[in-house]
Every structure is written in structure tokens, then in C-alpha cells.
Design a protein around this motif. Sequence first.
Motif, PDB file in Angstrom:
ATOM      1  N   THR A  45      50.517  50.485 -62.521  1.00  0.00           N
ATOM      2  CA  THR A  45      49.277  50.662 -63.260  1.00  0.00           C
ATOM      3  C   THR A  45      48.284  49.593 -62.825  1.00  0.00           C
ATOM      4  O   THR A  45      48.573  48.396 -62.945  1.00  0.00           O
ATOM      5  CB  THR A  45      49.528  50.530 -64.783  1.00  0.00           C
ATOM      6  N   PRO A  46      47.122  49.990 -62.305  1.00  0.00           N
ATOM      7  CA  PRO A  46      46.120  48.999 -61.897  1.00  0.00           C
ATOM      8  C   PRO A  46      45.617  48.212 -63.106  1.00  0.00           C
ATOM      9  O   PRO A  46      45.380  48.771 -64.173  1.00  0.00           O
ATOM     10  CB  PRO A  46      44.989  49.835 -61.305  1.00  0.00           C
ATOM     11  N   ALA A  47      45.470  46.898 -62.923  1.00  0.00           N
ATOM     12  CA  ALA A  47      44.974  46.039 -63.992  1.00  0.00           C
ATOM     13  C   ALA A  47      43.514  45.661 -63.765  1.00  0.00           C
ATOM     14  O   ALA A  47      42.859  45.142 -64.665  1.00  0.00           O
ATOM     15  CB  ALA A  47      45.819  44.767 -64.093  1.00  0.00           C
ATOM     16  N   ALA A  48      43.008  45.909 -62.563  1.00  0.00           N
ATOM     17  CA  ALA A  48      41.622  45.560 -62.223  1.00  0.00           C
ATOM     18  C   ALA A  48      41.160  46.467 -61.095  1.00  0.00           C
ATOM     19  O   ALA A  48      41.948  47.229 -60.532  1.00  0.00           O
ATOM     20  CB  ALA A  48      41.536  44.103 -61.802  1.00  0.00           C
ATOM     21  N   ASP A  49      39.884  46.367 -60.760  1.00  0.00           N
ATOM     22  CA  ASP A  49      39.349  47.136 -59.638  1.00  0.00           C
ATOM     23  C   ASP A  49      39.937  46.643 -58.321  1.00  0.00           C
ATOM     24  O   ASP A  49      40.176  45.439 -58.161  1.00  0.00           O
ATOM     25  CB  ASP A  49      37.826  47.002 -59.577  1.00  0.00           C
ATOM     26  N   PRO A  50      40.155  47.544 -57.376  1.00  0.00           N
ATOM     27  CA  PRO A  50      40.615  47.126 -56.050  1.00  0.00           C
ATOM     28  C   PRO A  50      39.597  46.190 -55.395  1.00  0.00           C
ATOM     29  O   PRO A  50      38.390  46.363 -55.536  1.00  0.00           O
ATOM     30  CB  PRO A  50      40.708  48.441 -55.276  1.00  0.00           C
ATOM     31  N   VAL A  51      40.101  45.194 -54.668  1.00  0.00           N
ATOM     32  CA  VAL A  51      39.261  44.218 -53.970  1.00  0.00           C
ATOM     33  C   VAL A  51      39.422  44.438 -52.468  1.00  0.00           C
ATOM     34  O   VAL A  51      40.546  44.378 -51.948  1.00  0.00           O
ATOM     35  CB  VAL A  51      39.665  42.782 -54.347  1.00  0.00           C
ATOM     36  N   PHE A  52      38.311  44.690 -51.794  1.00  0.00           N
ATOM     37  CA  PHE A  52      38.344  44.904 -50.348  1.00  0.00           C
ATOM     38  C   PHE A  52      38.710  43.602 -49.655  1.00  0.00           C
ATOM     39  O   PHE A  52      38.118  42.560 -49.896  1.00  0.00           O
ATOM     40  CB  PHE A  52      36.986  45.405 -49.867  1.00  0.00           C
ATOM     41  N   VAL A  53      39.716  43.660 -48.762  1.00  0.00           N
ATOM     42  CA  VAL A  53      40.184  42.481 -48.038  1.00  0.00           C
ATOM     43  C   VAL A  53      39.707  42.510 -46.590  1.00  0.00           C
ATOM     44  O   VAL A  53      39.323  41.483 -46.049  1.00  0.00           O
ATOM     45  CB  VAL A  53      41.724  42.382 -48.091  1.00  0.00           C
ATOM     46  N   GLY A  54      39.739  43.678 -45.972  1.00  0.00           N
ATOM     47  CA  GLY A  54      39.318  43.753 -44.582  1.00  0.00           C
ATOM     48  C   GLY A  54      39.745  45.042 -43.918  1.00  0.00           C
ATOM     49  O   GLY A  54      40.148  46.000 -44.576  1.00  0.00           O
ATOM     50  N   VAL A  55      39.688  45.021 -42.583  1.00  0.00           N
ATOM     51  CA  VAL A  55      40.009  46.176 -41.762  1.00  0.00           C
ATOM     52  C   VAL A  55      41.018  45.732 -40.709  1.00  0.00           C
ATOM     53  O   VAL A  55      40.888  44.644 -40.146  1.00  0.00           O
ATOM     54  CB  VAL A  55      38.733  46.714 -41.070  1.00  0.00           C
ATOM     55  N   THR A  56      42.015  46.567 -40.435  1.00  0.00           N
ATOM     56  CA  THR A  56      42.979  46.233 -39.390  1.00  0.00           C
ATOM     57  C   THR A  56      42.349  46.444 -38.017  1.00  0.00           C
ATOM     58  O   THR A  56      41.384  47.182 -37.867  1.00  0.00           O
ATOM     59  CB  THR A  56      44.243  47.100 -39.492  1.00  0.00           C
ATOM     60  N   ASN A  57      42.927  45.798 -37.023  1.00  0.00           N
ATOM     61  CA  ASN A  57      42.436  45.940 -35.646  1.00  0.00           C
ATOM     62  C   ASN A  57      43.185  47.004 -34.873  1.00  0.00           C
ATOM     63  O   ASN A  57      42.793  47.356 -33.778  1.00  0.00           O
ATOM     64  CB  ASN A  57      42.576  44.609 -34.900  1.00  0.00           C
ATOM     65  N   GLY A  58      44.290  47.497 -35.417  1.00  0.00           N
ATOM     66  CA  GLY A  58      45.125  48.437 -34.686  1.00  0.00           C
ATOM     67  C   GLY A  58      44.659  49.871 -34.785  1.00  0.00           C
ATOM     68  O   GLY A  58      43.614  50.178 -35.334  1.00  0.00           O
TER      69      GLY A  58
END
Length: 75
Positions: A45-58
Motif C-alpha cells: 500500500t503506497p504511503a506517499a506519492d511516488p518520487v522520481f529518481v531518474g532514468v536508466t542508461n540501458g
Amino acid sequence: MPLMRIQLDTDPTTARRVLALHRAGRHHHESREAARSEVWRHGRTPAADPVFVGVTNGRPVRLIYDVEVHLDTTA
């Protein structure tokens, strides 16, 4: 709260758009909702909004989100 890392497959164009929005202090609502749905799909169960971390290089390119989740409790 514990964090759950979510990686979403995407195309390079969308990845660039999400990264640009993040740098501008805005959100890509579709990918945030997809990250939230993945958390539910994993039985958490999500407790907060998703936080964008980044993008993969692959390949395939993936968007990375961290989502706080509620601890499972058993009685």
C-alpha cells in the motif's frame, strides 16, 4: 517508512520528457500513476506519492521511482 523502488519500461522520448518535467519542478502524472499501480500490484500500500529518481542508461530505458509503503502488520 520503507521505500520500494519501481522501474517502469518506457521509450527514450518519454524518458526525456519526464526528465525535463522533473528538472522544471513538475510531474509526469501518467508515469507516477503507473508507479503507484506497480506498488499495488506487488501487494503493498503506497504511503506517499511516488518520487522520481531518474532514468536508466540501458536498453530498454526505464523510469525509476521510489515509493514509500506502509509496513505490513500481522496480529
